[in-house]
Design a protein around this motif. Sequence first.
Motif, mmCIF file in Angstrom:
data_model
loop_
_atom_site.group_PDB
_atom_site.id
_atom_site.type_symbol
_atom_site.label_atom_id
_atom_site.label_comp_id
_atom_site.label_asym_id
_atom_site.label_seq_id
_atom_site.Cartn_x
_atom_site.Cartn_y
_atom_site.Cartn_z
ATOM 1 N N UNK A 202 0.821 -1.214 0.000
ATOM 2 C CA UNK A 202 0.000 0.000 0.000
ATOM 3 C C UNK A 202 0.857 1.267 0.000
ATOM 4 N N UNK A 203 2.143 1.136 -0.253
ATOM 5 C CA UNK A 203 3.021 2.320 -0.322
ATOM 6 C C UNK A 203 3.398 2.593 -1.771
ATOM 7 N N UNK A 204 3.750 3.832 -2.002
ATOM 8 C CA UNK A 204 4.120 4.192 -3.377
ATOM 9 C C UNK A 204 5.544 4.715 -3.451
ATOM 10 N N UNK A 205 6.283 4.541 -2.357
ATOM 11 C CA UNK A 205 7.626 5.123 -2.392
ATOM 12 C C UNK A 205 8.615 4.211 -3.126
ATOM 13 N N UNK A 206 9.681 4.821 -3.552
ATOM 14 C CA UNK A 206 10.729 4.102 -4.263
ATOM 15 C C UNK A 206 11.584 3.334 -3.266
ATOM 16 N N UNK A 207 12.212 2.280 -3.732
ATOM 17 C CA UNK A 207 12.869 1.406 -2.776
ATOM 18 C C UNK A 207 14.344 1.189 -2.921
ATOM 19 N N UNK A 208 15.107 2.172 -3.346
ATOM 20 C CA UNK A 208 16.541 1.932 -3.471
ATOM 21 C C UNK A 208 17.273 2.397 -2.230
ATOM 22 N N UNK A 209 18.008 1.472 -1.621
ATOM 23 C CA UNK A 209 18.844 1.814 -0.483
ATOM 24 C C UNK A 209 20.263 2.019 -0.988
ATOM 25 N N UNK A 210 20.655 1.187 -1.929
ATOM 26 C CA UNK A 210 21.988 1.290 -2.518
ATOM 27 C C UNK A 210 21.847 1.089 -4.021
ATOM 28 N N UNK A 211 22.672 1.786 -4.759
ATOM 29 C CA UNK A 211 22.622 1.609 -6.219
ATOM 30 C C UNK A 211 23.785 0.750 -6.712
ATOM 31 N N UNK A 212 24.493 0.111 -5.783
ATOM 32 C CA UNK A 212 25.597 -0.762 -6.210
ATOM 33 C C UNK A 212 25.029 -1.898 -7.065
ATOM 34 N N UNK B 101 -0.162 -5.227 3.324
ATOM 35 C CA UNK B 101 -0.358 -3.802 3.593
ATOM 36 C C UNK B 101 -0.094 -3.492 5.072
ATOM 37 N N UNK B 102 -0.383 -2.255 5.438
ATOM 38 C CA UNK B 102 -0.064 -1.820 6.794
ATOM 39 C C UNK B 102 -0.795 -2.655 7.859
ATOM 40 N N UNK B 103 -2.055 -2.933 7.572
ATOM 41 C CA UNK B 103 -2.813 -3.715 8.555
ATOM 42 C C UNK B 103 -2.210 -5.108 8.729
ATOM 43 N N UNK B 104 -1.763 -5.702 7.622
ATOM 44 C CA UNK B 104 -1.117 -7.023 7.699
ATOM 45 C C UNK B 104 0.152 -6.955 8.538
ATOM 46 N N UNK B 105 0.886 -5.851 8.377
ATOM 47 C CA UNK B 105 2.125 -5.684 9.142
ATOM 48 C C UNK B 105 1.830 -5.674 10.644
ATOM 49 N N UNK B 106 0.806 -4.930 11.029
ATOM 50 C CA UNK B 106 0.439 -4.907 12.451
ATOM 51 C C UNK B 106 0.037 -6.302 12.926
#
Length: 270
Positions: free
Chosen positions: A121-131, A146-151
Amino acid sequence: MNSKPVRHILLLSGGKDSTALAIYMRDHHPELVMEYVFCDTHKELPETYEYLIRIESYLGRPITKLAAEEGDRGFDHFLTLYRGYLPSPQMRWCTRQLKIEPFEKYVGDDPVYLYVGIRADEHREGFISTKPNITPLYPFKEAGINKEDVFRILQDSGVDLPEYYEWRTRSGCYFCFFQRKIEWVGLMETHPDKFEEAKAYEKPEEGYTWVQGESLDELSRPERAQEIREQDAKRKAQVAAKRKPRTLVEMFSGEVAEEDDGGACLICHL
Ligand code: SF4
């Protein structure tokens, strides 16, 4: 990918999503030899260190703590290098020096699958490292979690939420500039010593403050702190009034969990 065996790494931030992912991967993919890693700035909240112990106990495996360098080359060392220029959303030297670089050094040139806890349910990009040797994987996105599943994952496992969730929604350093003003008030009330330490880093006369346009000294004045509390209560009431019946998220977290990431760093706040 080179010919070395692929390493499986899960970066924990001390936040709920990366923790839930660690639990999920252990339970759904016990065949993977996962390396659990935490990049330690030595400026984390006490609750985060306690939470890591709880997570280790559930996983039955140690979490490797990475620091910027051996010895004293932590936040204070880099702050001196940056001439006292406090990190900010526009100038996040802390993330690079204290989180990303230690992680990339730990990985080296080995081929790595990096498991990232971005939810469906998030739309953010997911790069921590570009190596190029680090391939990010998004199990929650793929599984529609989604968030509810995480809880639910956190609750069912008994790991639950970190204690700081009572007054702050994000992991990260106690002085993190991504905090809301109400969270600074929460820090002042919960960890007055840490608040004072954060305050000591500021040089308002030179324009170096954690919160744009307001020093912690100003923010901590009783009438100002009260104003912030009242504004936050009003905001929460407005959000709650628009809400449908209570969700598991709200019941579990005890608050209306609005979590605008505000461009926060993935490596610190998952
Ligand atoms: S938690 Fe905040 S202050 Fe700490 S390294 Fe990350 S962005 Fe910087």
